[in-house]
Design a protein around this motif. Structure first.
Motif, PDB file in Angstrom:
ATOM      1  N   THR A 191      21.873 -49.722  11.179  1.00  0.00           N
ATOM      2  CA  THR A 191      22.529 -48.517  10.833  1.00  0.00           C
ATOM      3  C   THR A 191      23.915 -49.072  10.056  1.00  0.00           C
ATOM      4  O   THR A 191      24.644 -48.151   9.682  1.00  0.00           O
ATOM      5  CB  THR A 191      23.175 -48.096  12.234  1.00  0.00           C
ATOM      6  OG1 THR A 191      23.888 -49.052  12.867  1.00  0.00           O
ATOM      7  CG2 THR A 191      21.875 -47.472  13.207  1.00  0.00           C
ATOM      8  N   ALA A 192      23.896 -50.124   9.673  1.00  0.00           N
ATOM      9  CA  ALA A 192      25.384 -50.627   9.131  1.00  0.00           C
ATOM     10  C   ALA A 192      25.339 -49.990   7.754  1.00  0.00           C
ATOM     11  O   ALA A 192      26.578 -49.967   7.362  1.00  0.00           O
ATOM     12  CB  ALA A 192      25.296 -52.344   8.855  1.00  0.00           C
ATOM     13  N   THR A 193      24.624 -49.685   7.076  1.00  0.00           N
ATOM     14  CA  THR A 193      24.968 -49.071   5.842  1.00  0.00           C
ATOM     15  C   THR A 193      24.682 -47.554   5.532  1.00  0.00           C
ATOM     16  O   THR A 193      24.352 -47.176   4.380  1.00  0.00           O
ATOM     17  CB  THR A 193      24.105 -49.906   4.585  1.00  0.00           C
ATOM     18  OG1 THR A 193      22.654 -49.860   4.798  1.00  0.00           O
ATOM     19  CG2 THR A 193      24.640 -51.387   4.513  1.00  0.00           C
ATOM     20  N   ILE A 194      24.458 -46.922   6.833  1.00  0.00           N
ATOM     21  CA  ILE A 194      24.196 -45.485   6.807  1.00  0.00           C
ATOM     22  C   ILE A 194      25.131 -44.752   6.260  1.00  0.00           C
ATOM     23  O   ILE A 194      25.254 -43.631   5.508  1.00  0.00           O
ATOM     24  CB  ILE A 194      23.887 -45.030   8.189  1.00  0.00           C
ATOM     25  CG1 ILE A 194      22.388 -45.469   8.628  1.00  0.00           C
ATOM     26  CG2 ILE A 194      23.623 -43.365   8.189  1.00  0.00           C
ATOM     27  CD1 ILE A 194      21.823 -45.213  10.015  1.00  0.00           C
ATOM     28  N   ASN A 195      26.646 -45.223   6.912  1.00  0.00           N
ATOM     29  CA  ASN A 195      27.840 -44.598   6.498  1.00  0.00           C
ATOM     30  C   ASN A 195      29.084 -45.693   6.516  1.00  0.00           C
ATOM     31  O   ASN A 195      28.690 -46.725   6.159  1.00  0.00           O
ATOM     32  CB  ASN A 195      28.293 -43.597   7.565  1.00  0.00           C
ATOM     33  CG  ASN A 195      29.080 -42.526   7.232  1.00  0.00           C
ATOM     34  OD1 ASN A 195      30.130 -42.567   7.419  1.00  0.00           O
ATOM     35  ND2 ASN A 195      28.463 -41.474   6.762  1.00  0.00           N
ATOM     36  N   TRP A 196      30.169 -45.240   6.713  1.00  0.00           N
ATOM     37  CA  TRP A 196      31.233 -46.089   6.343  1.00  0.00           C
ATOM     38  C   TRP A 196      31.983 -46.574   7.556  1.00  0.00           C
ATOM     39  O   TRP A 196      33.169 -47.038   7.739  1.00  0.00           O
ATOM     40  CB  TRP A 196      32.380 -45.499   5.484  1.00  0.00           C
ATOM     41  CG  TRP A 196      31.831 -45.270   4.024  1.00  0.00           C
ATOM     42  CD1 TRP A 196      31.946 -46.227   2.980  1.00  0.00           C
ATOM     43  CD2 TRP A 196      31.142 -44.199   3.477  1.00  0.00           C
ATOM     44  NE1 TRP A 196      31.307 -45.732   1.936  1.00  0.00           N
ATOM     45  CE2 TRP A 196      30.880 -44.528   2.026  1.00  0.00           C
ATOM     46  CE3 TRP A 196      30.614 -42.920   3.937  1.00  0.00           C
ATOM     47  CZ2 TRP A 196      30.139 -43.534   1.529  1.00  0.00           C
ATOM     48  CZ3 TRP A 196      29.831 -42.121   3.152  1.00  0.00           C
ATOM     49  CH2 TRP A 196      29.941 -42.274   1.822  1.00  0.00           C
ATOM     50  N   ASP A 197      31.488 -46.407   8.956  1.00  0.00           N
ATOM     51  CA  ASP A 197      31.936 -46.707   9.982  1.00  0.00           C
ATOM     52  C   ASP A 197      32.356 -48.085  10.377  1.00  0.00           C
ATOM     53  O   ASP A 197      33.296 -48.350  11.149  1.00  0.00           O
ATOM     54  CB  ASP A 197      31.103 -46.256  11.071  1.00  0.00           C
ATOM     55  CG  ASP A 197      30.893 -44.802  11.373  1.00  0.00           C
ATOM     56  OD1 ASP A 197      31.237 -44.208  12.261  1.00  0.00           O
ATOM     57  OD2 ASP A 197      30.002 -44.427  10.387  1.00  0.00           O
ATOM     58  N   LEU A 198      31.844 -49.062   9.509  1.00  0.00           N
ATOM     59  CA  LEU A 198      32.112 -50.466   9.825  1.00  0.00           C
ATOM     60  C   LEU A 198      33.486 -50.746   9.588  1.00  0.00           C
ATOM     61  O   LEU A 198      34.314 -51.568   9.939  1.00  0.00           O
ATOM     62  CB  LEU A 198      30.992 -51.366   9.158  1.00  0.00           C
ATOM     63  CG  LEU A 198      29.742 -51.585   9.545  1.00  0.00           C
ATOM     64  CD1 LEU A 198      29.016 -52.590   8.913  1.00  0.00           C
ATOM     65  CD2 LEU A 198      29.842 -52.168  10.961  1.00  0.00           C
ATOM     66  N   LEU A 199      34.296 -49.873   8.621  1.00  0.00           N
ATOM     67  CA  LEU A 199      35.469 -50.145   8.024  1.00  0.00           C
ATOM     68  C   LEU A 199      36.459 -50.120   9.518  1.00  0.00           C
ATOM     69  O   LEU A 199      37.260 -50.731   9.888  1.00  0.00           O
ATOM     70  CB  LEU A 199      35.961 -49.046   6.971  1.00  0.00           C
ATOM     71  CG  LEU A 199      37.538 -49.121   6.892  1.00  0.00           C
ATOM     72  CD1 LEU A 199      37.975 -50.598   6.263  1.00  0.00           C
ATOM     73  CD2 LEU A 199      37.891 -48.177   5.907  1.00  0.00           C
ATOM     74  N   ALA A 200      36.181 -48.915  10.121  1.00  0.00           N
ATOM     75  CA  ALA A 200      37.152 -48.690  11.350  1.00  0.00           C
ATOM     76  C   ALA A 200      36.587 -49.572  12.417  1.00  0.00           C
ATOM     77  O   ALA A 200      37.608 -49.893  13.266  1.00  0.00           O
ATOM     78  CB  ALA A 200      36.721 -47.380  11.847  1.00  0.00           C
ATOM     79  N   VAL A 201      35.573 -49.996  12.504  1.00  0.00           N
ATOM     80  CA  VAL A 201      34.971 -50.826  13.642  1.00  0.00           C
ATOM     81  C   VAL A 201      35.738 -52.609  13.355  1.00  0.00           C
ATOM     82  O   VAL A 201      36.201 -53.076  14.222  1.00  0.00           O
ATOM     83  CB  VAL A 201      33.356 -51.157  13.705  1.00  0.00           C
ATOM     84  CG1 VAL A 201      32.997 -52.332  14.685  1.00  0.00           C
ATOM     85  CG2 VAL A 201      32.938 -49.805  13.918  1.00  0.00           C
ATOM     86  N   ALA A 202      35.792 -52.875  12.077  1.00  0.00           N
ATOM     87  CA  ALA A 202      36.301 -54.081  11.867  1.00  0.00           C
ATOM     88  C   ALA A 202      37.815 -54.005  12.196  1.00  0.00           C
ATOM     89  O   ALA A 202      38.419 -54.904  12.592  1.00  0.00           O
ATOM     90  CB  ALA A 202      36.240 -54.443  10.343  1.00  0.00           C
ATOM     91  N   LEU A 203      38.598 -52.948  11.679  1.00  0.00           N
ATOM     92  CA  LEU A 203      39.803 -52.858  12.057  1.00  0.00           C
ATOM     93  C   LEU A 203      40.331 -52.742  13.578  1.00  0.00           C
ATOM     94  O   LEU A 203      41.256 -53.552  14.107  1.00  0.00           O
ATOM     95  CB  LEU A 203      40.579 -51.543  11.444  1.00  0.00           C
ATOM     96  CG  LEU A 203      40.526 -51.697   9.865  1.00  0.00           C
ATOM     97  CD1 LEU A 203      40.980 -50.085   9.385  1.00  0.00           C
ATOM     98  CD2 LEU A 203      41.772 -52.489   9.500  1.00  0.00           C
ATOM     99  N   THR A 204      39.442 -52.116  14.271  1.00  0.00           N
ATOM    100  CA  THR A 204      39.436 -52.053  15.751  1.00  0.00           C
ATOM    101  C   THR A 204      39.220 -53.546  16.315  1.00  0.00           C
ATOM    102  O   THR A 204      40.175 -53.922  17.388  1.00  0.00           O
ATOM    103  CB  THR A 204      38.359 -51.291  16.362  1.00  0.00           C
ATOM    104  OG1 THR A 204      38.604 -49.796  15.850  1.00  0.00           O
ATOM    105  CG2 THR A 204      38.301 -51.023  17.966  1.00  0.00           C
ATOM    106  N   ALA A 205      38.329 -54.253  15.953  1.00  0.00           N
ATOM    107  CA  ALA A 205      37.882 -55.367  16.404  1.00  0.00           C
ATOM    108  C   ALA A 205      38.996 -56.382  16.152  1.00  0.00           C
ATOM    109  O   ALA A 205      39.549 -57.302  16.860  1.00  0.00           O
ATOM    110  CB  ALA A 205      36.886 -56.122  15.570  1.00  0.00           C
ATOM    111  N   ALA A 206      39.899 -56.300  15.025  1.00  0.00           N
ATOM    112  CA  ALA A 206      40.948 -57.116  14.637  1.00  0.00           C
ATOM    113  C   ALA A 206      42.183 -56.920  15.503  1.00  0.00           C
ATOM    114  O   ALA A 206      42.931 -57.744  15.830  1.00  0.00           O
ATOM    115  CB  ALA A 206      41.213 -56.841  13.092  1.00  0.00           C
TER     116      ALA A 206
END
Length: 495
Positions: A191-206
């Motif tokens: 699912t990583a490249t379905i949409n742009w959610d990983l940006l928010a996930v990366a900021l949350t992890a940080a």
């Protein structure tokens, strides 16, 4: 100094405490023995986790090849039958990036967007999409440009993936190997490249990493930026609130909240406010994300879709029902935080509150699982339970595309009918509830918590770690058995 207090102590080996991890390690020679020379090689746990995450991300890109080569552009259902759909190439042209429209400021012609007048994503995600469009050549056929746009976004999302892996590996100092749950999660790769959610996930992890280092202001700023990319990270402030209340660390909460609000405003205000027509007004383009989220009907993947399809009721009041259930879930999470015999860990409450949002929301896109994967790795680092949940999410991932293939194939009915798709939704819901139930049990019976088995309190808790209680309710108020410096050594082995 005890092992649990020393940040430089030897990392916990999952093969020593997780039977499934030990069995899986036989593929690479078996569990590390007591004579193994750890920490003497360039191959540190964090580096291994990051490389594994990038490798799985690349495999996820390979899985999209049938669509890259034609499924996104030819055939009504090819992108569904190959389970390789992505929003990214479609929205390059569909949201005006191909014709250099500026998100939120320029109205998108109906002939381009099909009726969506402005970009329906939060501001930081819109900026991410715009930067990717700047890096995409504006020459050649539209198909070539959409392919390059997807590749550019995939490269940027791969950076986000590496950030997530590193942050999760470093959040619990002695448990870097838990981040392999994120790196090797099959649903993450799919699912990583379905949409742009990983940006928010990366900021949350940080943000969680900064909180674990007792830096609430930095954590708050990162959470504010994450909320400017996707709404769900803002829910974590609720978990921080009740835990800080119980620990008497409200100053840390207000610091984090102030940082989050300030960061959100810095990103949003330049897009949010316009002076057109005299005076200050809220820009229509900025409001689109919020109005679209409010007005969209019952949609894919939700409990409400099952009810709607089974009863024929469109559930026009679904916002009310969903909000009520979410409020009840938040009350339950708060009660758990204040009444549990030990203060629950931040990762546990964070997973529960985001999972509650996922379960009660009126839509569940398959990439939403990305929100939960890092939180699950920190909250319940056990391979068996994690893989059971992941299997449910992979079944849902396949189910939604087969259902769309069915509805798009006309009289041929190739794919999964509505009843089969409802079953896939139920599997996803039950899998998420299963993991929630285990995390709740761990909070109520702390000696069952994998992270606390070695006597740790909350290694990701920052200022909350080993803090004495200041405000508790129920049985915890009557029978509190520790005072910060005298925590129960749940799993500590004594010679």
């Amino acid at each position: 100094m005890s092992v649990r207090e020393d940040p430089e102590a030897e990392p916990v080996r999952p093969t020593a405490e997780d039977p499934l991890a030990a069995a899986g390690s036989e593929l690479i020679g078996g569990p590390a023995g007591r004579r193994a020379l750890l920490g003497t090689s360039w191959w540190t746990p964090v580096r291994i986790v990051a490389i594994a995450a990038i490798g799985m991300f690349a495999l996820g890109m390979v899985q999209k090849l049938p669509c890259y080569d034609g499924g996104w552009f030819y055939g009504a259902t090819a992108q569904y039958t190959h389970a390789c759909y992505s929003d990214i190439p479609h929205l390059y042209n569909g949201r005006g990036f191909a014709i250099d429209l500026v998100p939120y400021f320029d109205r998108i012609p109906d002939s381009v967007s099909g009726g969506m007048q402005y970009l329906e994503y939060p501001v930081l995600t819109g900026l991410f999409m715009e930067v990717a469009s700047w890096l995409t050549p504006h020459s050649g056929s539209i198909q070539d440009r959409e392919q390059i746009y997807w590749l550019v976004n995939a490269g940027m999302l791969m950076v986000c993936t590496a950030v997530i892996a590193v942050c999760v590996a470093r959040t619990h100092r002695r448990r870097p190997w838990d981040a392999l749950l994120v790196a090797l999660a099959p649903a993450f790769a799919l699912t990583a490249t379905i949409n742009w959610d990983l940006l928010a996930v990366a900021l949350t992890a940080a943000a969680l990493l900064m909180w674990s280092r007792s830096r609430p202001l930095a954590a708050g700023v990162l959470l504010g930026l994450a909320t400017a990319a996707k709404l769900y990270p803002g829910l974590l402030l609720g978990a921080v609130l009740v835990l800080c209340l119980r620990a008497g660390r409200m100053r840390a909460f207000w610091t984090a909240t102030g940082g989050a609000v300030a960061a959100w405003l810095v990103v949003n205000l330049p897009v949010m406010i316009t002076t057109q027509g005299g005076g200050l007004h809220i820009r229509e383009g900025w409001k689109t994300f919020y109005t679209f989220s409010q007005e969209r009907p019952v949609d894919f993947g939700s409990l409400w879709l099952i009810i709607s399809q089974r009863t024929g009721n469109p559930l026009e009041d679904v916002n009310t029902y969903g909000t009520l259930l979410m409020v009840l879930a938040c009350i339950g999470v708060a009660a758990l935080a204040l009444c549990a015999p030990r203060r629950p860990r931040l990762a546990q409450l964070s997973f529960l509150i985001v999972a509650a949002f996922v379960l009660t929301n009126k839509v569940y896109s398959p990439q939403y699982v990305l929100w939960l994967i890092p939180l699950a790795a920190l909250a319940r680092p056990r391979w068996r339970d994690f893989l059971v949940w992941q299997a449910c999410e992979v079944m849902y991932f396949l189910g939604i595309w087969m259902y769309l293939a069915y509805t798009g194939s006309g009289d041929q009915h190739r794919g999964l009918p509505a009843e089969g798709y409802q079953l896939a939704i139920a599997v996803h819901l039950l899998g998420t509830l299963y993991l929630c139930a285990l995390i709740i049990r761990d909070a109520l019976v702390p000696e069952r918590d994998p992270v606390r088995k070695d006597g740790a309190d909350d290694p990701g808790g920052g200022v909350l770690d080993r803090a004495p209680d200041a405000f508790v309710l129920g049985r915890a108020r009557r029978a509190s058995r520790y005072d910060g410096a005298a925590l129960v050594d749940w799993g500590v082995h004594r010679e």
